[in-house]
Motif scaffolding. Structure first.
Motif, PDB file in Angstrom:
ATOM      1  N   ILE A  66      40.208  47.740  41.503  1.00 52.89           N
ATOM      2  CA  ILE A  66      39.103  48.936  41.000  1.00 52.89           C
ATOM      3  C   ILE A  66      37.894  47.843  40.607  1.00 52.89           C
ATOM      4  O   ILE A  66      38.355  46.712  40.144  1.00 52.89           O
ATOM      5  CB  ILE A  66      39.443  49.800  40.037  1.00 52.89           C
ATOM      6  CG1 ILE A  66      40.250  49.184  38.856  1.00 52.89           C
ATOM      7  CG2 ILE A  66      41.015  50.872  40.702  1.00 52.89           C
ATOM      8  CD1 ILE A  66      40.536  50.247  37.895  1.00 52.89           C
ATOM      9  N   LYS A  67      36.681  48.495  40.781  1.00 50.69           N
ATOM     10  CA  LYS A  67      35.916  47.770  40.157  1.00 50.69           C
ATOM     11  C   LYS A  67      35.018  48.611  39.112  1.00 50.69           C
ATOM     12  O   LYS A  67      34.515  49.860  39.383  1.00 50.69           O
ATOM     13  CB  LYS A  67      34.677  47.666  41.382  1.00 50.69           C
ATOM     14  CG  LYS A  67      33.594  46.774  40.818  1.00 50.69           C
ATOM     15  CD  LYS A  67      32.734  46.337  42.152  1.00 50.69           C
ATOM     16  CE  LYS A  67      31.472  45.672  42.001  1.00 50.69           C
ATOM     17  NZ  LYS A  67      30.911  45.540  43.296  1.00 50.69           N
ATOM     18  N   ASP A  68      34.580  48.388  38.055  1.00 53.71           N
ATOM     19  CA  ASP A  68      33.865  48.974  37.192  1.00 53.71           C
ATOM     20  C   ASP A  68      32.320  48.981  37.671  1.00 53.71           C
ATOM     21  O   ASP A  68      31.763  48.238  37.648  1.00 53.71           O
ATOM     22  CB  ASP A  68      33.715  48.409  35.834  1.00 53.71           C
ATOM     23  CG  ASP A  68      32.975  49.055  34.798  1.00 53.71           C
ATOM     24  OD1 ASP A  68      32.234  50.025  35.100  1.00 53.71           O
ATOM     25  OD2 ASP A  68      33.564  49.067  33.393  1.00 53.71           O
ATOM     26  N   THR A  69      31.883  50.270  37.812  1.00 48.54           N
ATOM     27  CA  THR A  69      30.662  50.369  38.330  1.00 48.54           C
ATOM     28  C   THR A  69      29.328  50.053  37.364  1.00 48.54           C
ATOM     29  O   THR A  69      28.233  49.771  37.839  1.00 48.54           O
ATOM     30  CB  THR A  69      30.059  51.943  38.869  1.00 48.54           C
ATOM     31  OG1 THR A  69      30.394  52.845  37.756  1.00 48.54           O
ATOM     32  CG2 THR A  69      31.253  52.200  39.878  1.00 48.54           C
ATOM     33  N   LYS A  70      29.655  50.254  36.030  1.00 49.33           N
ATOM     34  CA  LYS A  70      28.703  49.674  34.963  1.00 49.33           C
ATOM     35  C   LYS A  70      28.300  48.106  35.061  1.00 49.33           C
ATOM     36  O   LYS A  70      27.293  47.531  35.160  1.00 49.33           O
ATOM     37  CB  LYS A  70      29.074  50.303  33.680  1.00 49.33           C
ATOM     38  CG  LYS A  70      28.047  50.230  32.922  1.00 49.33           C
ATOM     39  CD  LYS A  70      28.468  50.585  31.332  1.00 49.33           C
ATOM     40  CE  LYS A  70      27.719  50.050  30.194  1.00 49.33           C
ATOM     41  NZ  LYS A  70      28.116  50.637  28.969  1.00 49.33           N
ATOM     42  N   THR A  71      29.749  47.455  34.990  1.00 49.88           N
ATOM     43  CA  THR A  71      29.678  45.804  34.735  1.00 49.88           C
ATOM     44  C   THR A  71      29.791  45.120  35.862  1.00 49.88           C
ATOM     45  O   THR A  71      29.465  43.954  36.200  1.00 49.88           O
ATOM     46  CB  THR A  71      30.732  45.613  33.735  1.00 49.88           C
ATOM     47  OG1 THR A  71      31.904  45.814  34.352  1.00 49.88           O
ATOM     48  CG2 THR A  71      30.646  46.477  32.440  1.00 49.88           C
ATOM     49  N   GLY A  72      30.414  45.749  36.937  1.00 46.04           N
ATOM     50  CA  GLY A  72      30.582  45.050  38.419  1.00 46.04           C
ATOM     51  C   GLY A  72      32.091  44.167  38.290  1.00 46.04           C
ATOM     52  O   GLY A  72      32.593  43.640  39.159  1.00 46.04           O
ATOM     53  N   ARG A  73      32.769  44.267  37.087  1.00 44.56           N
ATOM     54  CA  ARG A  73      33.839  43.695  36.829  1.00 44.56           C
ATOM     55  C   ARG A  73      34.981  44.331  37.510  1.00 44.56           C
ATOM     56  O   ARG A  73      35.132  45.514  37.571  1.00 44.56           O
ATOM     57  CB  ARG A  73      34.286  43.738  35.310  1.00 44.56           C
ATOM     58  CG  ARG A  73      35.572  42.760  34.996  1.00 44.56           C
ATOM     59  CD  ARG A  73      35.547  42.529  33.316  1.00 44.56           C
ATOM     60  NE  ARG A  73      36.916  41.870  33.301  1.00 44.56           N
ATOM     61  CZ  ARG A  73      37.540  41.955  32.098  1.00 44.56           C
ATOM     62  NH1 ARG A  73      36.941  42.714  31.192  1.00 44.56           N
ATOM     63  NH2 ARG A  73      38.591  41.206  32.030  1.00 44.56           N
ATOM     64  N   GLU A  74      35.932  43.370  38.221  1.00 43.13           N
ATOM     65  CA  GLU A  74      37.076  43.842  39.118  1.00 43.13           C
ATOM     66  C   GLU A  74      38.262  43.854  38.170  1.00 43.13           C
ATOM     67  O   GLU A  74      38.589  42.772  37.642  1.00 43.13           O
ATOM     68  CB  GLU A  74      37.035  43.146  40.425  1.00 43.13           C
ATOM     69  CG  GLU A  74      35.876  43.333  41.383  1.00 43.13           C
ATOM     70  CD  GLU A  74      35.879  42.781  42.571  1.00 43.13           C
ATOM     71  OE1 GLU A  74      36.883  41.872  42.919  1.00 43.13           O
ATOM     72  OE2 GLU A  74      34.973  42.915  43.337  1.00 43.13           O
ATOM     73  N   PHE A  75      39.175  44.880  38.662  1.00 42.97           N
ATOM     74  CA  PHE A  75      40.682  44.827  38.095  1.00 42.97           C
ATOM     75  C   PHE A  75      41.590  44.933  39.117  1.00 42.97           C
ATOM     76  O   PHE A  75      41.268  45.806  39.913  1.00 42.97           O
ATOM     77  CB  PHE A  75      40.705  45.852  37.023  1.00 42.97           C
ATOM     78  CG  PHE A  75      39.559  45.865  35.692  1.00 42.97           C
ATOM     79  CD1 PHE A  75      39.930  44.999  34.543  1.00 42.97           C
ATOM     80  CD2 PHE A  75      38.475  46.388  35.686  1.00 42.97           C
ATOM     81  CE1 PHE A  75      39.217  45.075  33.419  1.00 42.97           C
ATOM     82  CE2 PHE A  75      37.560  46.242  34.692  1.00 42.97           C
ATOM     83  CZ  PHE A  75      37.825  45.615  33.561  1.00 42.97           C
ATOM     84  N   ARG A  76      42.630  44.251  38.929  1.00 43.59           N
ATOM     85  CA  ARG A  76      43.926  44.560  39.671  1.00 43.59           C
ATOM     86  C   ARG A  76      44.912  45.136  38.951  1.00 43.59           C
ATOM     87  O   ARG A  76      45.341  44.766  37.584  1.00 43.59           O
ATOM     88  CB  ARG A  76      44.092  43.282  40.371  1.00 43.59           C
ATOM     89  CG  ARG A  76      43.130  42.850  41.223  1.00 43.59           C
ATOM     90  CD  ARG A  76      43.327  41.020  41.543  1.00 43.59           C
ATOM     91  NE  ARG A  76      42.063  40.747  42.228  1.00 43.59           N
ATOM     92  CZ  ARG A  76      42.191  40.092  43.453  1.00 43.59           C
ATOM     93  NH1 ARG A  76      43.270  40.272  44.045  1.00 43.59           N
ATOM     94  NH2 ARG A  76      41.124  39.793  44.039  1.00 43.59           N
TER      95      ARG A  76
END
Length: 76
Positions: A66-76
């Motif tokens: 997933i990707k945080d729309t605010k920060t652009g950071r991706e998580f798995r």
């Protein structure tokens, strides 16, 4: 003594040499708090998605990304 140094290295209140650095900490503590909150929310979301997948009778066969729309950071 090495155990204490290791604990300081993971504590944002201390600088890289192990000395207390309250000025730098004051400037970064809100950023650190925001990042950890974002990480917590992402982790909870992934847990919920996995639960829903199992509840619906499916099996997750690859990692959730997933990707945080605010920060652009991706998580798995």
């Amino acid at each position: 003594m090495d155990k204490l140094k290791g604990a300081k290295m993971n504590n944002p209140y201390f600088n890289s040499e192990g000395y207390a650095d309250p000025t730098a900490y004051a400037g970064t503590k809100n950023i650190i708090k925001e990042e950890s909150e974002t990480e917590r929310r992402a982790s909870e979301l992934i847990k919920v998605l996995k639960f829903i997948i199992r509840l619906a009778g499916f099996e997750l066969i690859e990692r959730v990304k997933i990707k945080d729309t605010k920060t652009g950071r991706e998580f798995r």
